[in-house]
Design an enzyme around this catalytic site. Structure first.
Site, PDB file in Angstrom:
ATOM      1  N   GLY A  17      13.326  19.258   2.187  1.00  0.00           N
ATOM      2  CA  GLY A  17      13.499  17.803   2.303  1.00  0.00           C
ATOM      3  C   GLY A  17      12.609  17.011   1.358  1.00  0.00           C
TER       4      GLY A  17
ATOM      5  N   ILE B 222      -1.783   7.597   1.117  1.00  0.00           N
ATOM      6  CA  ILE B 222      -3.093   7.521   0.436  1.00  0.00           C
ATOM      7  C   ILE B 222      -3.478   6.063   0.182  1.00  0.00           C
ATOM      8  CG2 ILE B 222      -4.399   8.175  -1.627  1.00  0.00           C
ATOM      9  CD1 ILE B 222      -2.355  10.411  -2.084  1.00  0.00           C
TER      10      ILE B 222
ATOM     11  N   GLU C  25       0.822  -1.221   0.000  1.00  0.00           N
ATOM     12  CA  GLU C  25       0.000   0.000   0.000  1.00  0.00           C
ATOM     13  C   GLU C  25       0.855   1.270   0.000  1.00  0.00           C
ATOM     14  OE1 GLU C  25      -3.747   0.321   0.016  1.00  0.00           O
ATOM     15  OE2 GLU C  25      -2.685   2.051  -0.766  1.00  0.00           O
TER      16      GLU C  25
ATOM     17  N   LYS D  30       5.635   4.191 -10.380  1.00  0.00           N
ATOM     18  CA  LYS D  30       4.297   4.141  -9.770  1.00  0.00           C
ATOM     19  C   LYS D  30       3.234   3.886 -10.833  1.00  0.00           C
ATOM     20  CE  LYS D  30       5.912   7.082  -6.002  1.00  0.00           C
ATOM     21  NZ  LYS D  30       6.199   8.463  -5.601  1.00  0.00           N
TER      22      LYS D  30
HETATM   23  N1  HSE Z   1      10.263  11.246  -4.062  1.00  0.00           N
HETATM   24  C1  HSE Z   1       8.865  10.944  -4.017  1.00  0.00           C
HETATM   25  C2  HSE Z   1       8.071  12.234  -4.155  1.00  0.00           C
HETATM   26  C3  HSE Z   1       8.419  10.302  -2.745  1.00  0.00           C
HETATM   27  O1  HSE Z   1       8.619  13.325  -4.249  1.00  0.00           O
HETATM   28  O2  HSE Z   1       6.860  12.122  -4.200  1.00  0.00           O
HETATM   29  C4  HSE Z   1       8.688   8.843  -2.706  1.00  0.00           C
HETATM   30  O3  HSE Z   1       8.026   8.145  -3.701  1.00  0.00           O
END
Ligand code: HSE
Length: 439
Positions: free
Chosen positions: A188, A137, A130, A206
Site C-alpha cells: 500500500g 514529521i 505541517e 515537497k
Molecule cells: N506517496 C508519498 C510517499 C506519500 O510515498 O511518500 C504522500 O506524500
C-alpha cells in the site's frame, strides 16, 4: 475551565487521513480542547460517497457530499482531498470566509501556494500545512518558527517513502526495481500508477514547499529540477554499497552562488544520489522519511519518521488544528508567509555537485592520460579513481572498468565532461553516472 465558544471544524475528505482526524478529534475531544483553549466540534466530513467503505468509521450523521455548505460557517476547514481542484477552490472559499485552513495537500501548495497565502493574508486567516511534507514529521514548524532566527543553508530530504522503500529493498535485500515496486504496491505504499513517486513528481512538490519556506523565497514547482529513480539499476546499488555508499532519491534545496555570474540565489532539485554510508540519511530505511537541515548557527539537524500513513499524517493535522484553535482564542490576524528574501531561483546548471562516473575503457597505454585531460579541460578535478583488472573487450582490445569520483564542480562542467567521455574513442561505454551528496 474553557470559556471560549466551541470552534466549528469542517473536514473535507473522508479517506484514511480524514477519517483518522475525525475519529481522533472526537475520541480525544476533551484533551484537545484543554490544550487549544476551546472546544473543537466536528461539524461534518465532506466525502464523495457517503456509503463508501472506510477502514476507520466516521459517524454517519457527520457525512455529507455538500462541501461548500460545510465550509460556510466553519472556523477551521481541514482540506484532505488532495489534488488541485476542487481543493484549490474550496481552500480559497474557506479563507475568504475568514476560516483558518489546514491542508496536507502538497500539490495545491506547490502549484498555487502564493495565491492561497495571499488569500489568507487578505483576511488575516492562516493556512497551516505541517502534514504536506514528511507526513507525521514536524518539519514545517521547525523551518518556519524554530529556525526563524537562523539561516538555513541546505536541506537534503528523503521525502518520498515509496521510493525509499524500493531503493532500500534493492540495497538491503537485493531486489530488482520491479520486485521492490511490486512489494511496495502490495504493502500500500505505491499507488496503482506509481509515476508520481518513482519519477520524482511527489518529491519535487515537497522540495518546492521546503525551499520556499527555508529561503523566504517563492520557489515555483517548474523551477525544481527533477529526475526520477527508475533508471537506477540493481548493479549501481550493489556497486555503491561496495564503494561505501547507498543510493537515495533526494530532494535538495540550497543557497548557492552561480560561479560564472556571481549571482546569489537558491535552487531545488530532486534526483537519485549516492549518500555515504556514515551519513545519517543512509540509516533511513523502509518507507520512512527524513529531512536533514544544515543551518548556519544550529549546524546539522535531522527530522525523521513516518512520511505517510493515515494515523501518522493525522497527528500532524491535529497539531495544526490545535494551533489554529489557539490562534482563534488569542485573537489577531494570522502570520503571513515570509517571502521577504525573494532570491533568484537558479537553474540546475548553476548547481555544484560531484559525480561518480563508471566507465568501460580500453586498457592501453595513454588511456588514463587521455581521460584525465577530458576532466581537466572542463575544469573538473578528480578526487578518486579506481580501475579494475582487465574485465572485458577481447584479446586485441581488452577493456577495464574505471570508477571516477570528482571533486565538487559546476553541474554544467560535469555534464559536459560526461558528454566528452561518451564521445571519446578510448571509452567503450559510460556505464553509470550518479551524483554524490552528503560528503
Ligand atoms: N506517496 C508519498 C510517499 C506519500 O510515498 O511518500 C504522500 O506524500
Amino acid at each position: 475551565m474553557i470559556e471560549y465558544r466551541n470552534l466549528r471544524v469542517a473536514i473535507l475528505g473522508g479517506g484514511s487521513v480524514g477519517a483518522q482526524v475525525a475519529s481522533l478529534l472526537i475520541e480525544h475531544g476533551d484533551e484537545l480542547a484543554a490544550r487549544a483553549g476551546a472546544g473543537l466540534e466536528v461539524v461534518g466530513v465532506a466525502v464523495r460517497d457517503v456509503n463508501a467503505k472506510r477502514d476507520t468509521d466516521i459517524p454517519a450523521h457527520l457525512l455529507t457530499t455538500d462541501a461548500e455548505s460545510l465550509i460556510l460557517g466553519a472556523d477551521i476547514v481541514v482540506e484532505l482531498i488532495g489534488g488541485i481542484e476542487p481543493a484549490r477552490t474550496w481552500i480559497l472559499q474557506a479563507l475568504q470566509s475568514g476560516a483558518d485552513v489546514i491542508t496536507a495537500n502538497k500539490a495545491v501548495l506547490a502549484n498555487h501556494g502564493p495565491e492561497l497565502f495571499d488569500a489568507a493574508e487578505q483576511v488575516g486567516a492562516q493556512l497551516y500545512y505541517e502534514a504536506a511534507v514528511g507526513g507525521a514529521i514536524p518539519i514545517i514548524r521547525p523551518l518556519r518558527d524554530s529556525l526563524a532566527g537562523d539561516r538555513v543553508m541546505r536541506i537534503l530530504g528523503i521525502v518520498n517513502g515509496t521510493t525509499n522503500y524500493i531503493l532500500d529493498r534493492m540495497d538491503v535485500h537485493g531486489d530488482s526495481f520491479g520486485e521492490a515496486l511490486m512489494d511496495a504496491t502490495r504493502l500500500g505504499y505505491a499507488e496503482a500508477d506509481p509515476t508520481a513517486d518513482v519519477e520524482g513528481f511527489d518529491a519535487a512538490q515537497k522540495a518546492a514547499i521546503l525551499a520556499s519556506l527555508a529561503f523566504h523565497t517563492t520557489v515555483p514547482l517548474d523551477a525544481v529540477y527533477r529526475e526520477g529513480m527508475t533508471s537506477v539499476t540493481h548493479e549501481q546499488v550493489v556497486a555503491a554499497r561496495k564503494a561505501g555508499y547507498t543510493v537515495k532519491l533526494l530532494a535538495i534545496c540550497e543557497r548557492l552562488v552561480d560561479a560564472e555570474t556571481g549571482v546569489e540565489g537558491v535552487s531545488a532539485r530532486v534526483h537519485p544520489a549516492l549518500v555515504p554510508l556514515d551519513h545519517p540519511l543512509a540509516a533511513v530505511h523502509g518507507a520512512n522519511n527524513a529531512v536533514f537541515v544544515e543551518a548556519e548557527a544550529a549546524g546539522s539537524l535531522m527530522f525523521y519518521g513516518a512520511g505517510a500513513g493515515g494515523v501518522q499524517t493525522a497527528s500532524a493535522v491535529l497539531g495544526d488544528i490545535v494551533s489554529a484553535a489557539r490562534r482563534h482564542v488569542v485573537g489577531g490576524p494570522g502570520v503571513a508567509e515570509s517571502t521577504h528574501a525573494n532570491l533568484p531561483v537558479l537553474p540546475m546548471s548553476s548547481v555544484n555537485t560531484r559525480y561518480q562516473i563508471t566507465l568501460t575503457v580500453l586498457d592501453e597505454p595513454g588511456v588514463l592520460a587521455t581521460i584525465a585531460t577530458l576532466f581537466s579541460d572542463r575544469g573538473v578535478s578528480v578526487e578518486g579513481l579506481s580501475q579494475s583488472v582487465r574485465d572485458g573487450g577481447d584479446a586485441e582490445r581488452p577493456t577495464a572498468t574505471l570508477v571516477v569520483i570528482t571533486h565538487q564542480a559546476a553541474e554544467s562542467s560535469l555534464a559536459a565532461t560526461v558528454a566528452a567521455l561518451a564521445a571519446s574513442p578510448v571509452v567503450s561505454s559510460v556505464v553509470s553516472v550518479l551524483r554524490v551528496e552528503g560528503l
